[in-house]
Design a protein around this motif. Structure first.
Motif, PDB file in Angstrom:
ATOM      1  N   GLY A 167       3.773  13.881  -8.742  1.00  5.72           N
ATOM      2  CA  GLY A 167       2.585  14.270  -8.002  1.00  5.72           C
ATOM      3  C   GLY A 167       2.511  13.726  -6.594  1.00  5.72           C
ATOM      4  O   GLY A 167       3.149  12.722  -6.243  1.00  5.72           O
ATOM      5  N   GLY A 168       1.678  14.383  -5.781  1.00  7.48           N
ATOM      6  CA  GLY A 168       1.558  14.019  -4.390  1.00  7.48           C
ATOM      7  C   GLY A 168       0.921  12.672  -4.156  1.00  7.48           C
ATOM      8  O   GLY A 168       1.308  11.952  -3.226  1.00  7.48           O
ATOM      9  N   PHE A 169      -0.068  12.290  -4.978  1.00  5.99           N
ATOM     10  CA  PHE A 169      -0.697  10.980  -4.808  1.00  5.99           C
ATOM     11  C   PHE A 169       0.321   9.878  -5.035  1.00  5.99           C
ATOM     12  O   PHE A 169       0.420   8.930  -4.252  1.00  5.99           O
ATOM     13  CB  PHE A 169      -1.872  10.823  -5.776  1.00  5.99           C
ATOM     14  CG  PHE A 169      -2.623   9.513  -5.611  1.00  5.99           C
ATOM     15  CD1 PHE A 169      -3.778   9.454  -4.858  1.00  5.99           C
ATOM     16  CD2 PHE A 169      -2.164   8.353  -6.212  1.00  5.99           C
ATOM     17  CE1 PHE A 169      -4.470   8.254  -4.698  1.00  5.99           C
ATOM     18  CE2 PHE A 169      -2.831   7.146  -6.065  1.00  5.99           C
ATOM     19  CZ  PHE A 169      -3.994   7.097  -5.305  1.00  5.99           C
ATOM     20  N   GLY A 170       1.082   9.994  -6.101  1.00  2.24           N
ATOM     21  CA  GLY A 170       2.101   8.999  -6.382  1.00  2.24           C
ATOM     22  C   GLY A 170       3.145   8.935  -5.279  1.00  2.24           C
ATOM     23  O   GLY A 170       3.610   7.851  -4.907  1.00  2.24           O
ATOM     24  N   TRP A 171       3.520  10.097  -4.740  1.00  2.00           N
ATOM     25  CA  TRP A 171       4.513  10.164  -3.665  1.00  2.00           C
ATOM     26  C   TRP A 171       4.012   9.397  -2.431  1.00  2.00           C
ATOM     27  O   TRP A 171       4.731   8.583  -1.861  1.00  2.00           O
ATOM     28  CB  TRP A 171       4.761  11.627  -3.318  1.00  2.00           C
ATOM     29  CG  TRP A 171       5.834  11.901  -2.310  1.00  2.00           C
ATOM     30  CD1 TRP A 171       5.676  12.037  -0.959  1.00  2.00           C
ATOM     31  CD2 TRP A 171       7.232  12.122  -2.570  1.00  2.00           C
ATOM     32  NE1 TRP A 171       6.878  12.333  -0.363  1.00  2.00           N
ATOM     33  CE2 TRP A 171       7.849  12.392  -1.321  1.00  2.00           C
ATOM     34  CE3 TRP A 171       8.016  12.132  -3.726  1.00  2.00           C
ATOM     35  CZ2 TRP A 171       9.211  12.656  -1.202  1.00  2.00           C
ATOM     36  CZ3 TRP A 171       9.376  12.398  -3.610  1.00  2.00           C
ATOM     37  CH2 TRP A 171       9.965  12.658  -2.371  1.00  2.00           C
ATOM     38  N   GLN A 172       2.770   9.634  -2.045  1.00  2.00           N
ATOM     39  CA  GLN A 172       2.198   8.941  -0.890  1.00  2.00           C
ATOM     40  C   GLN A 172       2.091   7.443  -1.141  1.00  2.00           C
ATOM     41  O   GLN A 172       2.259   6.636  -0.223  1.00  2.00           O
ATOM     42  CB  GLN A 172       0.825   9.523  -0.560  1.00  2.00           C
ATOM     43  CG  GLN A 172       0.863  10.950  -0.059  1.00  2.00           C
ATOM     44  CD  GLN A 172      -0.514  11.541   0.133  1.00  2.00           C
ATOM     45  OE1 GLN A 172      -1.531  10.892  -0.090  1.00  2.00           O
ATOM     46  NE2 GLN A 172      -0.547  12.800   0.558  1.00  2.00           N
ATOM     47  N   ALA A 173       1.810   7.069  -2.384  1.00  2.00           N
ATOM     48  CA  ALA A 173       1.651   5.653  -2.707  1.00  2.00           C
ATOM     49  C   ALA A 173       2.983   4.924  -2.786  1.00  2.00           C
ATOM     50  O   ALA A 173       3.070   3.744  -2.427  1.00  2.00           O
ATOM     51  CB  ALA A 173       0.892   5.511  -4.036  1.00  2.00           C
ATOM     52  N   VAL A 174       4.020   5.601  -3.259  1.00  2.00           N
ATOM     53  CA  VAL A 174       5.281   4.901  -3.521  1.00  2.00           C
ATOM     54  C   VAL A 174       6.113   4.710  -2.260  1.00  2.00           C
ATOM     55  O   VAL A 174       6.901   3.758  -2.177  1.00  2.00           O
ATOM     56  CB  VAL A 174       6.091   5.632  -4.610  1.00  2.00           C
ATOM     57  CG1 VAL A 174       6.867   6.817  -4.033  1.00  2.00           C
ATOM     58  CG2 VAL A 174       7.041   4.684  -5.324  1.00  2.00           C
ATOM     59  N   LEU A 175       5.956   5.565  -1.265  1.00  2.00           N
ATOM     60  CA  LEU A 175       6.799   5.445  -0.072  1.00  2.00           C
ATOM     61  C   LEU A 175       6.619   4.103   0.647  1.00  2.00           C
ATOM     62  O   LEU A 175       7.619   3.421   0.928  1.00  2.00           O
ATOM     63  CB  LEU A 175       6.549   6.613   0.878  1.00  2.00           C
ATOM     64  CG  LEU A 175       7.078   7.977   0.405  1.00  2.00           C
ATOM     65  CD1 LEU A 175       6.687   9.069   1.397  1.00  2.00           C
ATOM     66  CD2 LEU A 175       8.588   7.955   0.201  1.00  2.00           C
ATOM     67  N   PRO A 176       5.389   3.667   0.940  1.00  2.00           N
ATOM     68  CA  PRO A 176       5.269   2.342   1.565  1.00  2.00           C
ATOM     69  C   PRO A 176       5.695   1.209   0.644  1.00  2.00           C
ATOM     70  O   PRO A 176       6.181   0.171   1.116  1.00  2.00           O
ATOM     71  CB  PRO A 176       3.784   2.244   1.934  1.00  2.00           C
ATOM     72  CG  PRO A 176       3.098   3.264   1.112  1.00  2.00           C
ATOM     73  CD  PRO A 176       4.087   4.349   0.873  1.00  2.00           C
TER      74      PRO A 176
END
Length: 261
Positions: free
Chosen positions: A177-186
């Protein structure tokens, strides 16, 4: 004089940032996660869900604490979701366990040879993962399955430390999911991989290689639609689609896979 770490307040918003970096291994990290009360809204919701319960689980005692990651400490593949479900992981105490999303995920992991059984019903049910660790950027069940950006950021130090501890053997990650993607990158950036600028965009089937900041092995990052009931019920995400992503990530991690679509 500063208070020693063991005497710090788990209800403080700085608890994760102060306590996560000192965890020497995943067992110690998980124990610290389970004590966390840093986000008042999430604490209230997880505990209220345990008091009211679902009728189907009225006779069960809920975990009602932060849910740690699940899987071996030498995992070569990480699967990163969103957050525990109020009557799933918040009830059972294990990621993606006891709800339809977990049923969908673990059936796919089993089909490609990454899990010892296709179901995940409760802690102690005998499920073992093979080379895979399942985790999330938010460890408490959020209302309406929607953590706030502030709650995500408060929880991030736990994920950073988990990825750092996994880093010696971690070779690929599937983000749901997109939320997880945004959270995991940093979190990946803080754990020792270089995230390009502009950042990779989430999409189902997306794949990008993140080089290690110290010149070590890179990480292959895969995007996948979340295993939410909305996505699986509408066939936006099918079992075949999920198995394809997991199989590609396992092969990138050097893990043996089974089955074919």
């Amino acid at each position: 004089m500063a208070q020693p770490e063991r005497d710090s307040d788990p209800a403080s918003a700085t608890w994760p940032a102060r306590c996560a970096p000192g965890a020497r291994d995943l067992d110690e990290l998980d124990a610290r996660i389970c004590r966390c009360r840093a986000c008042p809204r999430l604490v209230e919701w997880r505990e209220e869900s345990a008091r009211t319960k679902r009728r189907a689980f009225a006779d069960q005692e809920y975990w009602a604490r932060p849910v740690p990651g699940f899987g071996p400490p030498d995992a070569a593949l990480a699967v990163v979701g969103l957050a525990p479900a109020a009557h799933g992981g918040n009830r059972t105490g294990r990621m993606f366990t006891g709800d339809p999303s977990g049923d969908f995920l673990y059936a796919a992991l089993y089909a490609v040879g990454l899990a010892g059984r296709p179901t995940s019903t409760h802690r102690g049910d005998g499920l073992e993962l093979h080379g895979v660790r399942v985790t999330a950027p938010v460890h408490c069940a959020p209302p309406a399955n929607r953590p706030t950006p502030g709650e995500r950021d408060t929880c991030r130090p736990w994920l950073v430390r988990e990825l750092t501890l996994l880093r010696p053997g971690l070779r690929s990650a599937v983000v749901l999911g997109g939320f997880g993607w945004q959270a995991v990158l940093p979190a990946l950036d803080a754990a020792g991989w270089r995230v390009p600028r502009p950042r990779p965009v989430f999409a189902h089937g997306a794949r990008t290689r993140l080089p290690a900041a110290d010149g070590g092995p890179p990480l292959e990052l895969f995007g996948c639609y979340h295993v939410s009931r909305r996505n699986t019920f509408t066939k936006r995400l099918t079992p075949e689609m999920l198995r394809t992503v997991l199989r590609g990530a396992a092969e990138a991690a050097g893990l043996p896979v089974s089955g074919a679509d």
